[in-house]
Write a protein that holds these residues in place. Structure first.
Motif, short mmCIF file in Angstrom:
data_model
loop_
_atom_site.label_atom_id
_atom_site.label_comp_id
_atom_site.label_asym_id
_atom_site.label_seq_id
_atom_site.Cartn_x
_atom_site.Cartn_y
_atom_site.Cartn_z
N ASN A 144 -7.35 5.95 0.85
CA ASN A 144 -6.15 6.71 1.21
C ASN A 144 -4.87 6.16 0.60
OD1 ASN A 144 -7.62 8.47 3.02
ND2 ASN A 144 -7.71 6.73 4.44
N THR A 145 -4.95 5.02 -0.04
CA THR A 145 -3.74 4.40 -0.60
C THR A 145 -3.99 3.82 -1.99
OG1 THR A 145 -4.29 2.26 0.40
CG2 THR A 145 -2.86 3.75 1.68
N VAL A 146 -2.89 3.67 -2.70
CA VAL A 146 -2.90 2.92 -3.95
C VAL A 146 -2.29 1.55 -3.64
CG1 VAL A 146 -2.05 2.76 -6.30
CG2 VAL A 146 -2.66 4.99 -5.35
N ASP A 148 1.18 5.73 -0.77
CA ASP A 148 0.47 7.01 -0.79
C ASP A 148 0.24 7.44 -2.24
OD1 ASP A 148 0.57 10.22 -0.71
OD2 ASP A 148 -0.17 9.43 1.21
N TYR A 149 -0.85 8.21 -2.46
CA TYR A 149 -1.18 8.69 -3.82
C TYR A 149 -0.09 9.61 -4.39
CZ TYR A 149 -5.92 6.84 -4.36
OH TYR A 149 -7.00 6.00 -4.56
N LYS A 150 0.67 10.27 -3.52
CA LYS A 150 1.67 11.24 -3.99
C LYS A 150 2.97 10.59 -4.44
CE LYS A 150 -0.08 14.79 -0.82
NZ LYS A 150 0.25 15.68 0.32
N LEU A 187 -7.51 1.14 -6.15
CA LEU A 187 -7.42 2.54 -5.73
C LEU A 187 -8.30 2.71 -4.49
CD1 LEU A 187 -7.67 4.31 -9.21
CD2 LEU A 187 -5.60 3.81 -7.91
N LYS A 202 0.85 -1.20 0.00
CA LYS A 202 0.00 0.00 0.00
C LYS A 202 0.88 1.25 0.00
CE LYS A 202 -3.89 -2.18 2.39
NZ LYS A 202 -4.83 -2.10 3.54
#
Length: 263
Positions: A221-223, A182-184, A218, A180
């Motif tokens: 809070n996580t990818v 973060d999106y960034k 997706l 898992k």
């Protein structure tokens, strides 16, 4: 009083016959064990599946043992029962056959599996919701050693009737590792780092079965990523061997992603 004396006399008369029958039955049993060893030893080098050799040895031993039991019944004067067993007829045989229907079903299923060879000793299989390594096939059941060390005795008929998954029969097994992020995060960089790690581990296959890194989900809070990789189970079917590779990938992935500020 007279009746008790007659029963006592008949019992005394039967003792020599019971003794002789017992000796003959014992010799048949010993002979069946010897023949089982010989059959198993002769067949094993000629077949790829040692389960078949072991199973045939047990079938031969069982047949010789039954023959010895029939002789025993004849010697002690119960030839009628012996004839019923041999002929497969009569109410006694019918009742016994019905009572042991499941045993006969499992026996025939074991014969089918021994010749069809859907698995070998050491194969990782799943049947009826149970996953484990095959350790033995006998006249009634197959024995699996589960991944957490339990011995499970599964009736052969249940295996025949249920879907059977053999995870190691062709030598290849795919594993998945979920991560898992973060999106960034720079996912291209993450993918490059993980691919470099997998390329350095010789047990991870390449070519047609090269590893893949895919976005699985997706989430809020996580990818969620998945690392998919293949290993060759012919090198080792040990679960410890498989887990060692997985742990190596996980440790190196966490270290490199953390070092690059990606985890």
């Amino acid at each position: 009083m007279i009746e008790l004396q007659e029963i006592s006399n008949k019992t005394i008369e039967l003792l020599p016959k019971i003794g002789l029958g017992g000796i003959i039955l014992f010799l048949f049993i010993m002979f069946s064990w010897l023949i089982k060893k010989i059959v198993t030893k002769r067949i094993k080098p000629k077949t790829k599946n040692p389960l078949l050799a072991d199973f045939l040895g047990k079938v031969v031993a069982f047949t010789i043992g039954i023959t010895g039991f029939v002789f025993f019944l004849h010697i002690i004067g119960l030839g009628g029962i012996a004839k019923n067993i041999m002929a497969g007829a009569g109410i006694t045989t019918f009742i016994i056959g019905f009572a042991f229907k499941d045993i006969g079903e499992n026996f025939l299923s074991g014969i089918l599996m021994a010749f069809k060879s859907p698995f070998k000793v050491g194969d990782l299989i799943e049947t009826g919701g149970t996953i484990g390594y095959v350790s033995e096939l006998n006249l009634r059941e197959s024995i699996l050693k589960t991944l957490d060390g339990k011995d499970v005795f599964i009736p052969n008929s249940q295996i025949i009737k249920s879907p059977l998954f053999n995870y190691t029969i062709d030598g290849f097994l795919r594993y998945e590792i979920a991560i898992k992020l973060d999106y960034k995060v720079d996912f291209k960089k993450v993918s490059d780092i993980i691919n470099s790690i997998l390329a350095e581990i010789p047990e991870v296959l390449s070519g047609d079965k090269k590893p893949m890194i895919v976005i699985d989900e997706l989430a809020a809070n996580t990818v969620n990523l998945k690392i998919l990789y293949w290993i060759n189970t012919f090198k080792s079917k040990s679960k410890a061997y498989h887990l060692q590779i997985k742990s190596q990938i996980l440790i190196k992935t966490i270290e490199d992603l953390t070092k690059n500020g990606l985890y």
